[in-house]
Design a protein around this motif. Structure first.
Motif, PDB file in Angstrom:
ATOM      1  N   ASP A 105      80.883  -8.215  57.740  1.00 58.91           N
ATOM      2  CA  ASP A 105      81.926  -7.203  57.575  1.00 58.91           C
ATOM      3  C   ASP A 105      82.207  -6.517  58.923  1.00 58.91           C
ATOM      4  OD1 ASP A 105      83.705  -5.342  56.496  1.00 58.91           O
ATOM      5  OD2 ASP A 105      82.124  -4.069  55.648  1.00 58.91           O
ATOM      6  N   PRO A 106      82.743  -7.277  59.894  1.00 61.96           N
ATOM      7  CA  PRO A 106      82.925  -6.705  61.229  1.00 61.96           C
ATOM      8  C   PRO A 106      83.942  -5.560  61.283  1.00 61.96           C
ATOM      9  CG  PRO A 106      84.013  -8.838  61.084  1.00 61.96           C
ATOM     10  CD  PRO A 106      83.215  -8.670  59.824  1.00 61.96           C
ATOM     11  N   ALA A 107      84.814  -5.460  60.290  1.00 64.22           N
ATOM     12  CA  ALA A 107      85.801  -4.379  60.290  1.00 64.22           C
ATOM     13  C   ALA A 107      85.118  -3.012  60.201  1.00 64.22           C
ATOM     14  CB  ALA A 107      86.776  -4.556  59.130  1.00 64.22           C
ATOM     15  N   ARG A 108      84.060  -2.912  59.425  1.00 62.67           N
ATOM     16  CA  ARG A 108      83.350  -1.638  59.285  1.00 62.67           C
ATOM     17  C   ARG A 108      82.054  -1.594  60.082  1.00 62.67           C
ATOM     18  NH1 ARG A 108      83.252  -0.813  52.808  1.00 62.67           N
ATOM     19  NH2 ARG A 108      82.500  -2.950  52.978  1.00 62.67           N
ATOM     20  N   ASP A 109      81.431  -2.740  60.248  1.00 67.11           N
ATOM     21  CA  ASP A 109      80.148  -2.783  60.958  1.00 67.11           C
ATOM     22  C   ASP A 109      80.367  -2.905  62.457  1.00 67.11           C
ATOM     23  OD1 ASP A 109      78.531  -2.406  58.771  1.00 67.11           O
ATOM     24  OD2 ASP A 109      78.123  -4.534  58.466  1.00 67.11           O
ATOM     25  N   THR A 110      80.630  -1.761  63.073  1.00 65.20           N
ATOM     26  CA  THR A 110      80.740  -1.721  64.534  1.00 65.20           C
ATOM     27  C   THR A 110      79.360  -1.986  65.129  1.00 65.20           C
ATOM     28  OG1 THR A 110      80.213   0.625  64.617  1.00 65.20           O
ATOM     29  CG2 THR A 110      82.554   0.029  64.370  1.00 65.20           C
ATOM     30  N   ARG A 111      79.304  -2.133  66.422  1.00 65.23           N
ATOM     31  CA  ARG A 111      78.010  -2.430  67.060  1.00 65.23           C
ATOM     32  C   ARG A 111      77.006  -1.299  66.816  1.00 65.23           C
ATOM     33  NH1 ARG A 111      77.539  -0.070  72.151  1.00 65.23           N
ATOM     34  NH2 ARG A 111      79.448   0.797  73.032  1.00 65.23           N
ATOM     35  N   GLU A 112      77.467  -0.053  66.849  1.00 66.32           N
ATOM     36  CA  GLU A 112      76.559   1.065  66.616  1.00 66.32           C
ATOM     37  C   GLU A 112      76.040   1.065  65.170  1.00 66.32           C
ATOM     38  OE1 GLU A 112      79.568   2.292  69.764  1.00 66.32           O
ATOM     39  OE2 GLU A 112      79.723   1.489  67.715  1.00 66.32           O
ATOM     40  N   VAL A 113      76.956   0.838  64.227  1.00 64.87           N
ATOM     41  CA  VAL A 113      76.586   0.844  62.810  1.00 64.87           C
ATOM     42  C   VAL A 113      75.604  -0.284  62.516  1.00 64.87           C
ATOM     43  CG1 VAL A 113      77.462   0.450  60.463  1.00 64.87           C
ATOM     44  CG2 VAL A 113      78.694   1.975  62.013  1.00 64.87           C
ATOM     45  N   VAL A 114      75.913  -1.483  62.996  1.00 70.58           N
ATOM     46  CA  VAL A 114      75.053  -2.633  62.701  1.00 70.58           C
ATOM     47  C   VAL A 114      73.687  -2.480  63.383  1.00 70.58           C
ATOM     48  CG1 VAL A 114      75.661  -4.302  64.528  1.00 70.58           C
ATOM     49  CG2 VAL A 114      75.294  -5.103  62.223  1.00 70.58           C
ATOM     50  N   GLY A 115      73.672  -1.878  64.555  1.00 71.06           N
ATOM     51  CA  GLY A 115      72.407  -1.649  65.249  1.00 71.06           C
ATOM     52  C   GLY A 115      71.511  -0.680  64.499  1.00 71.06           C
ATOM     53  N   ARG A 116      72.088   0.447  64.047  1.00 66.95           N
ATOM     54  CA  ARG A 116      71.315   1.441  63.281  1.00 66.95           C
ATOM     55  C   ARG A 116      70.803   0.852  61.977  1.00 66.95           C
ATOM     56  NH1 ARG A 116      75.307   5.039  64.772  1.00 66.95           N
ATOM     57  NH2 ARG A 116      76.313   4.815  62.764  1.00 66.95           N
ATOM     58  N   PHE A 117      71.677   0.122  61.290  1.00 64.76           N
ATOM     59  CA  PHE A 117      71.301  -0.477  60.009  1.00 64.76           C
ATOM     60  C   PHE A 117      70.132  -1.436  60.195  1.00 64.76           C
ATOM     61  CE2 PHE A 117      71.715  -3.907  56.841  1.00 64.76           C
ATOM     62  CZ  PHE A 117      71.613  -3.169  55.669  1.00 64.76           C
ATOM     63  N   ALA A 118      70.229  -2.331  61.157  1.00 64.35           N
ATOM     64  CA  ALA A 118      69.198  -3.361  61.347  1.00 64.35           C
ATOM     65  C   ALA A 118      67.846  -2.755  61.700  1.00 64.35           C
ATOM     66  CB  ALA A 118      69.644  -4.350  62.421  1.00 64.35           C
ATOM     67  N   THR A 119      67.830  -1.820  62.634  1.00 62.84           N
ATOM     68  CA  THR A 119      66.545  -1.265  63.074  1.00 62.84           C
ATOM     69  C   THR A 119      65.916  -0.311  62.064  1.00 62.84           C
ATOM     70  OG1 THR A 119      67.690   0.450  64.359  1.00 62.84           O
ATOM     71  CG2 THR A 119      67.008  -1.550  65.541  1.00 62.84           C
ATOM     72  N   THR A 120      66.656   0.062  61.033  1.00 60.15           N
ATOM     73  CA  THR A 120      66.077   0.846  59.946  1.00 60.15           C
ATOM     74  C   THR A 120      64.960   0.059  59.263  1.00 60.15           C
ATOM     75  OG1 THR A 120      68.139   2.016  59.527  1.00 60.15           O
ATOM     76  CG2 THR A 120      66.590   1.914  57.699  1.00 60.15           C
ATOM     77  N   PHE A 121      65.080  -1.265  59.249  1.00 63.62           N
ATOM     78  CA  PHE A 121      64.150  -2.109  58.494  1.00 63.62           C
ATOM     79  C   PHE A 121      63.024  -2.682  59.353  1.00 63.62           C
ATOM     80  CE2 PHE A 121      68.209  -1.968  56.344  1.00 63.62           C
ATOM     81  CZ  PHE A 121      67.818  -1.535  55.088  1.00 63.62           C
ATOM     82  N   HIS A 122      63.235  -2.755  60.642  1.00 62.99           N
ATOM     83  CA  HIS A 122      62.181  -3.164  61.581  1.00 62.99           C
ATOM     84  C   HIS A 122      62.695  -2.827  62.977  1.00 62.99           C
ATOM     85  CE1 HIS A 122      59.286  -5.445  63.901  1.00 62.99           C
ATOM     86  NE2 HIS A 122      58.560  -5.601  62.807  1.00 62.99           N
ATOM     87  N   PRO A 123      61.853  -2.228  63.825  1.00 64.77           N
ATOM     88  CA  PRO A 123      62.337  -1.822  65.151  1.00 64.77           C
ATOM     89  C   PRO A 123      62.777  -2.980  66.040  1.00 64.77           C
ATOM     90  CG  PRO A 123      59.961  -1.479  64.942  1.00 64.77           C
ATOM     91  CD  PRO A 123      60.470  -1.820  63.581  1.00 64.77           C
TER      92      PRO A 123
END
Length: 196
Positions: A105-123
Motif C-alpha cells: 500500500d505505497p499510497a499510504r505507507d510512506t517511508r516514515e510510516v513503513v519504517g515505524r511499523f516494521a521496527t515496532t515488531f523487531h528493531p
C-alpha cells in the motif's frame, strides 16, 4: 480416514511428536521455485535499497501494509518474536537473517510510516516502500497478489493481499514459507531448521 494407534504405542507416538525441531529435509521445500528477484525500493531513511544490499544474508520477506487491522500485525508479531527466540537459542544464525517488510500500500505507507511499523515488531526489521510501479514489480517477482478494496464511507480502504512470509537464502533464492500463523515458536523452529 482416521488412524488409530494401539494403546501401547500411543505414548511413544506422542513423545516422538513432541520432540524438538523436525529432522531436516534433504532440501528446503521451495528450492527451484520461481520466487524472488531484483528490486529497487526506498528505506525509512530515504535510501534507495536493492536486493543486492542483502546479498550474503538470509532474508525474511513479508508483504503487508501498516493500516492492516488484523492479519499483518499478527504475522509481523510472530515473525519478530520468532526471530527474538532464535537470537536467544542460536545467536549466530539469527545474526545472518535480515527481516524485511515490503508494503503493498505505497499510497499510504510512506517511508516514515513503513519504517515505524516494521521496527515496532523487531528493531532489525527493514521497512520498504516505493512507487506504485516498483511495488507492483516486486509483488510480481514474489508471487504476491494485492488489490485495493472498496472505500469505506470515511474514505479509508483495506488491501486484499496474499499472505506469505518467505525465507530466502543468501543468494536471494527461496527456501521455505515461514509458518507465521502458527506463532513465534514455529517461526523460530523453521528458521533454525534452514539457516546454516
Amino acid at each position: 480416514m482416521t488412524r488409530i494407534f494401539p494403546s501401547a504405542l500411543l505414548p511413544l507416538a506422542l513423545m516422538l511428536a513432541g520432540c524438538g525441531s523436525p529432522q531436516p529435509e534433504a532440501e528446503p521445500p521451495l528450492v527451484g521455485a520461481k520466487i524472488g528477484g531484483p528490486f529497487r525500493l526506498t528505506a525509512a531513511d530515504g535510501r534507495t535499497v536493492t536486493d543486492r544490499d542483502f546479498a550474503g544474508r538470509y532474508r525474511i520477506m513479508y508483504f503487508g501494509y501498516s493500516f492492516c487491522p488484523d492479519v499483518c500485525p499478527t504475522d509481523m508479531q510472530a515473525i519478530g518474536a520468532g526471530l527474538k527466540l532464535l537470537e536467544k537459542s542460536a545467536p549466530e544464525k539469527a545474526a545472518r537473517i535480515v527481516p524485511i517488510f515490503v508494503t503493498v500500500d505505497p499510497a499510504r505507507d510512506t517511508r516514515e510510516v513503513v519504517g515505524r511499523f516494521a521496527t515496532t515488531f523487531h528493531p532489525r526489521f527493514v521497512g520498504l516502500t516505493g512507487t506504485e510501479a516498483q511495488i507492483a514489480a516486486v509483488e510480481k517477482a514474489y508471487a504476491i497478489v494485492a488489490q485495493k478494496g472498496d472505500p469505506s464511507p470515511g474514505g479509508g480502504y483495506l488491501m486484499n493481499h496474499s499472505k506469505q512470509a518467505y525465507l530466502m537464502d543468501p543468494d536471494g533464492k527461496p527456501m521455505a514459507l515461514l509458518p507465521s500463523d502458527e506463532g513465534p515458536q514455529a517461526v523460530a523452529a523453521t528458521l533454525d531448521q534452514w539457516v546454516r
